[in-house]
Write a protein that holds these residues in place. Structure first.
Motif, PDB file in Angstrom:
ATOM      1  N   ARG A 164       2.634   1.961  -3.593  1.00  0.00           N
ATOM      2  CA  ARG A 164       1.099   2.483  -4.529  1.00  0.00           C
ATOM      3  C   ARG A 164       0.982   3.692  -4.041  1.00  0.00           C
ATOM      4  N   SER A 165       1.409   4.199  -3.260  1.00  0.00           N
ATOM      5  CA  SER A 165       0.522   5.433  -2.894  1.00  0.00           C
ATOM      6  C   SER A 165       1.748   6.012  -3.171  1.00  0.00           C
ATOM      7  N   ASP A 204       0.842  -1.338  -0.060  1.00  0.00           N
ATOM      8  CA  ASP A 204       0.160  -0.124   0.005  1.00  0.00           C
ATOM      9  C   ASP A 204       0.880   1.825   0.013  1.00  0.00           C
TER      10      ASP A 204
END
Length: 455
Positions: A355-356, A352
């Motif tokens: 991806r961010s 996560d």
């Protein structure tokens, strides 16, 4: 771009071998490579490392949710030259993700040079790159081995981004200097690659070795840059209002890699000839390099707030001070999260967090609207062009994208690339379609503004 044949006899087993595939960055490189496994010039791929079980797990992770393709798993040991020679003899191209490169990189380079296979890596360590050039450059040129480091976020965005800015200066306008500003952004938190942290720590430890190496080598040609050199000194923290950042100088590999490319271009104004390029490609190469103007170049890292900049300064001071002693390096590498204020940790970022995250790299160029202004004694730039390179998270997304596109160019356009040598990525990939390929894969190049500077 039209594909051409590999000038070397195609008697190798694999098109590509990825070394260090089970590492933090290596597994994302494998994931990116699988996207192109059906590419006409990437039909055969193998993964190599010390631990076959970890490589198998990497392949399963990278293939999810699909079943892993039947990709060979090879084992090797960087301390065993014979196993490396055997490995390199089986492939046209090696992608090396085993860092820190100053500890593990040279045996791989030596084996590639000996066997004549090509080599790309994601190194951001100036001392390693320049030492490999000094030690293996001539032999690589003889054996036809193309050795190109810094084929990831270090330092392709800087190289292509500078060229992109430089090419916006259309005669009679000329650039004088370009400052790059790196901005790392995330919706969650920024977590860096531990290998990058370790390389930075070892870079401080080996700073004297780099200076000694540079003093021992012949001085490279320096480009002639119109106008005065930019003033030295200035404030520690710069407020660059036009891009909304406060920034400090970044001692990264980008500046040294760009300087190597500009030196090579000064020595070869039309670029380096391809090993078997046609007349049309020769004209295209010459036309490309005629639009690239030499400039003074520097890199800074920026944040939107003063607090963000002070965090960069704090981490930089920790590495700079503690990295000079053995005990200090032990502290840094044992407790990376503490000394980097959470930016680097041993287990790496979550998916996560990867991806961010994203990056923006701004190129603020200043120069003269007409080169005649310099001869008339007007030594203050009167024109500014701002461009930007933007893309996903730097270590695990942008770097694999860049590395794989460089690899596909080597595999599909080998005739148009230099026969061999130890070279920076800019002088090799500048005149190719690498920028267009990156744009198709999520890394954008944009002109932000062009205009006069207020006096």
């Amino acid at each position: 771009m039209e594909e051409n044949q590999d000038p070397k006899p195609n008697n190798t087993r694999y098109d590509l071998i990825i070394l260090g595939a089970s590492g933090f960055t290596g597994k994302y490189v494998v994931k990116e490579a699988l996207r192109f496994l059906s590419h006409p010039r990437l039909r055969t791929l193998a993964l190599a490392g010390r631990n076959a079980n970890k490589l198998t797990q990497t392949l399963q992770w990278a293939s999810h949710p699909n079943s892993p393709p039947p990709i060979p798993i090879l084992t090797f040991d960087t301390s065993d030259p014979q196993s490396l020679l055997s490995l390199c003899a089986q492939t046209r191209l090696v992608l090396n993700c085993v860092g820190p490169f100053r500890l593990y990189g040279e045996p791989v380079v030596a084996a590639c040079v000996e066997t004549g296979c090509d080599y790309l890596d994601i190194c951001g360590e100036p001392e390693f790159m320049e030492r490999m050039e000094a030690k293996y450059g001539e032999k690589a040129a003889e054996t036809g081995s193309l050795i190109v480091s810094a084929c990831g976020f270090d330092s392709v965005p800087a190289e292509l981004g500078l060229m992109f800015n430089s090419r916006q200066w259309v005669a009679p306008a000329v650039p004088n200097w370009v400052e790059a500003y790196v901005s790392l952004e995330s919706e969650r938190r920024i977590v860096g690659n531990l290998g990058t942290f370790e390389s930075a720590v070892l870079g401080v430890a080996n700073a004297d070795s780099l200076q000694a190496l540079r003093r021992s080598r012949p001085r490279r040609a320096r480009p002639t840059i119109p106008g005065p050199a930019p003033p030295k000194g200035g404030p520690l923290i710069e407020h660059q209002k036009k891009i909304g950042l406060r920034a400090v100088k970044l001692p990264s590999a980008d500046s040294t890699v760009v300087r190597r490319t500009l030196a090579a271009l000064t020595e070869n104004p039309h670029g380096l000839p391809g090993v078997n390029e046609g007349v049309e490609q020769i004209e295209k190469r010459k036309a490309f390099w005629s639009t690239v103007k030499p400039v003074h170049f520097g890199v800074k890292i920026g944040a939107k707030s003063l607090l963000g900049v002070f965090r960069y300064i704090t981490v930089g001071m920790c590495i700079g001070l503690l990295g000079k002693t053995g005990f200090g390096r032990w502290l840094l590498l044992t407790f990376p999260s503490f000394f980097s204020i959470g930016w680097f940790r041993k287990k790496g970022p979550s998916e996560d967090e990867v991806r961010s995250a994203s990056f923006k790299m701004w190129f603020v160029g200043q120069g003269f609207s007409n080169s005649s202004l310099i001869s008339e004694g007007n030594m203050k730039p009167d024109m500014e062009i701002i461009t930007r390179v933007m893309g996903p998270e730097i270590g695990y997304l942008a770097t694999p994208i860049i590395l794989l596109q460089c690899a596909l160019i080597v595999l599909s356009q080998r005739d148009n690339l230099p026969k061999g040598g130890v070279l920076p990525p800019g002088i090799v990939f500048g005149p190719t379609d690498l920028q267009e390929r990156l744009q198709e894969n999520g890394i954008s190049f944009d002109v932000i503004s062009k205009g006069a500077l207020s006096s």
